[in-house]
Design a protein around this motif. Structure first.
Motif, PDB file in Angstrom:
ATOM      1  N   ASP A   1      14.339 -19.232  22.398  1.00 18.64           N
ATOM      2  CA  ASP A   1      13.485 -20.348  21.777  1.00 18.64           C
ATOM      3  C   ASP A   1      12.193 -20.761  22.228  1.00 18.64           C
ATOM      4  OD1 ASP A   1      14.112 -22.672  19.843  1.00 18.64           O
ATOM      5  OD2 ASP A   1      13.699 -24.109  21.260  1.00 18.64           O
ATOM      6  N   GLU A   2      11.735 -20.344  23.110  1.00 11.99           N
ATOM      7  CA  GLU A   2      10.391 -20.486  23.513  1.00 11.99           C
ATOM      8  C   GLU A   2       9.288 -19.824  22.742  1.00 11.99           C
ATOM      9  OE1 GLU A   2      12.167 -18.607  26.661  1.00 11.99           O
ATOM     10  OE2 GLU A   2      13.144 -20.816  25.999  1.00 11.99           O
ATOM     11  N   ILE A   3       9.930 -18.558  22.221  1.00 14.13           N
ATOM     12  CA  ILE A   3       9.241 -17.655  21.322  1.00 14.13           C
ATOM     13  C   ILE A   3       9.141 -18.117  19.831  1.00 14.13           C
ATOM     14  CG2 ILE A   3       9.012 -15.551  20.370  1.00 14.13           C
ATOM     15  CD1 ILE A   3       9.979 -14.395  23.128  1.00 14.13           C
ATOM     16  N   GLY A  49       8.149 -22.149   7.728  1.00  7.40           N
ATOM     17  CA  GLY A  49       8.227 -23.361   7.037  1.00  7.40           C
ATOM     18  C   GLY A  49       7.171 -23.360   6.114  1.00  7.40           C
ATOM     19  N   VAL A  50       5.731 -22.961   6.503  1.00  6.93           N
ATOM     20  CA  VAL A  50       4.659 -22.880   5.580  1.00  6.93           C
ATOM     21  C   VAL A  50       4.975 -22.233   4.186  1.00  6.93           C
ATOM     22  CG1 VAL A  50       2.375 -21.825   5.339  1.00  6.93           C
ATOM     23  CG2 VAL A  50       2.953 -23.610   7.188  1.00  6.93           C
ATOM     24  N   ASN A  91       9.774 -27.108  13.547  1.00  4.31           N
ATOM     25  CA  ASN A  91       9.843 -26.410  14.615  1.00  4.31           C
ATOM     26  C   ASN A  91      11.129 -27.112  15.548  1.00  4.31           C
ATOM     27  OD1 ASN A  91       8.526 -24.602  16.226  1.00  4.31           O
ATOM     28  ND2 ASN A  91       7.971 -26.108  17.705  1.00  4.31           N
ATOM     29  N   GLU A  92      12.008 -28.095  15.145  1.00  9.39           N
ATOM     30  CA  GLU A  92      13.137 -28.606  15.447  1.00  9.39           C
ATOM     31  C   GLU A  92      14.495 -27.979  14.766  1.00  9.39           C
ATOM     32  OE1 GLU A  92      10.603 -30.937  15.038  1.00  9.39           O
ATOM     33  OE2 GLU A  92       9.904 -30.259  17.192  1.00  9.39           O
ATOM     34  N   ARG A  93      14.364 -27.273  13.626  1.00  8.46           N
ATOM     35  CA  ARG A  93      15.238 -26.782  12.659  1.00  8.46           C
ATOM     36  C   ARG A  93      15.768 -25.485  13.308  1.00  8.46           C
ATOM     37  NH1 ARG A  93      12.736 -27.679   6.672  1.00  8.46           N
ATOM     38  NH2 ARG A  93      12.097 -30.118   7.245  1.00  8.46           N
ATOM     39  N   ASP A  94      16.871 -25.251  13.012  1.00  6.60           N
ATOM     40  CA  ASP A  94      17.668 -24.162  13.379  1.00  6.60           C
ATOM     41  C   ASP A  94      17.028 -22.905  12.683  1.00  6.60           C
ATOM     42  OD1 ASP A  94      20.130 -22.456  14.240  1.00  6.60           O
ATOM     43  OD2 ASP A  94      20.305 -22.249  11.964  1.00  6.60           O
ATOM     44  N   MET A  95      16.955 -21.879  13.319  1.00  5.57           N
ATOM     45  CA  MET A  95      16.078 -20.632  12.741  1.00  5.57           C
ATOM     46  C   MET A  95      17.046 -20.110  11.339  1.00  5.57           C
ATOM     47  SD  MET A  95      13.418 -18.771  12.443  1.00  5.57           S
ATOM     48  CE  MET A  95      12.592 -18.410  14.118  1.00  5.57           C
ATOM     49  N   ILE A 150      16.090 -22.286   8.492  1.00  4.30           N
ATOM     50  CA  ILE A 150      14.969 -22.064   7.969  1.00  4.30           C
ATOM     51  C   ILE A 150      14.858 -21.087   7.229  1.00  4.30           C
ATOM     52  CG2 ILE A 150      12.518 -21.406   9.041  1.00  4.30           C
ATOM     53  CD1 ILE A 150      12.975 -23.264  11.183  1.00  4.30           C
ATOM     54  N   LEU A 151      15.435 -19.785   7.726  1.00  2.00           N
ATOM     55  CA  LEU A 151      15.256 -18.381   6.896  1.00  2.00           C
ATOM     56  C   LEU A 151      16.240 -18.559   5.696  1.00  2.00           C
ATOM     57  CD1 LEU A 151      15.640 -15.743   9.980  1.00  2.00           C
ATOM     58  CD2 LEU A 151      13.534 -16.785   8.732  1.00  2.00           C
ATOM     59  N   ASP A 152      17.187 -19.362   5.845  1.00  2.00           N
ATOM     60  CA  ASP A 152      18.047 -19.674   4.517  1.00  2.00           C
ATOM     61  C   ASP A 152      17.451 -20.519   3.336  1.00  2.00           C
ATOM     62  OD1 ASP A 152      20.015 -18.206   5.436  1.00  2.00           O
ATOM     63  OD2 ASP A 152      21.177 -20.203   5.912  1.00  2.00           O
TER      64      ASP A 152
END
Length: 183
Positions: A45-47, A64-65, A104-108, A111-113
């Motif tokens: 998650d740090e990355i 997200g952008v 930044n707080e969302r699940d990756m 986000i990808l979906d």
């Protein structure tokens, strides 16, 4: 190395091929997301949530952008360009909006979906337009551009963001065989 396409000339000489190539480039992002989903999902998650510099966007925010631009800026602009006379647009940078929206707080995977859906919707919208719509023009920051130009700019902006993401992935040293990227 292939020659760079002259967008202005290609619009006149072979607009159908240019349209197809631009749509392929837009859809490539969806393929890349699916290919990277496992790699990105397994990152610490740090990355994914870390900032390489204080003002830089995180990996999650970069995705997200693109999703925000596709859904909230690009699709409405395409509609306006096609449906109105003499539309005018100004460049936007949704970085602050994306930071404030909590990407930044969302699940990756979520986000990808969302990014995949936003890009697919944009590509589908463009794919349904008749060929003559691609020749319509608008003003962007005082410069006259066609839909061809607008879509080309989208692909160029994507390439920059994806290059940034690629450098970050490489910089994460995910394996012992990492080699420096060429500069």
């Amino acid at each position: 190395m292939e020659d760079t396409t002259d967008i202005a000339a290609a619009q006149v000489e072979d607009p159908d091929s240019l349209r197809d190539a631009l749509l392929d480039q837009l859809r490539y992002l969806v393929q890349e997301i699916e290919a990277l989903r496992t790699v990105v999902g397994d990152l610490p998650d740090e990355i994914k949530s870390g900032r390489p510099a204080p003002d830089a966007l995180t990996m999650k925010e970069l995705y997200g952008v693109i999703a925000t631009l596709d859904a909230e800026v690009r699709r409405p602009r395409v509609t306006k360009l096609v449906e109105t006379e003499d539309p005018a647009f100004a460049s936007v940078d949704p970085a602050d909006e994306v930071r404030d929206a909590g990407w930044n707080e969302r699940d990756m995977n979520a986000i990808l979906d969302q990014l995949t859906a936003a890009r697919q919707d944009l590509a589908d919208q463009l794919d349904t337009l008749p060929p003559e719509a691609w020749h319509r023009s608008a003003t962007l920051d005082g410069e006259e551009i066609t839909l061809f130009d607008l879509v080309h700019r989208i692909t160029q902006a994507d390439a920059e963001r994806l290059r940034d993401l690629g450098y970050r992935l490489h910089g994460a040293h995910l394996s012992d065989g990492d080699e420096p990227l060429p500069t």
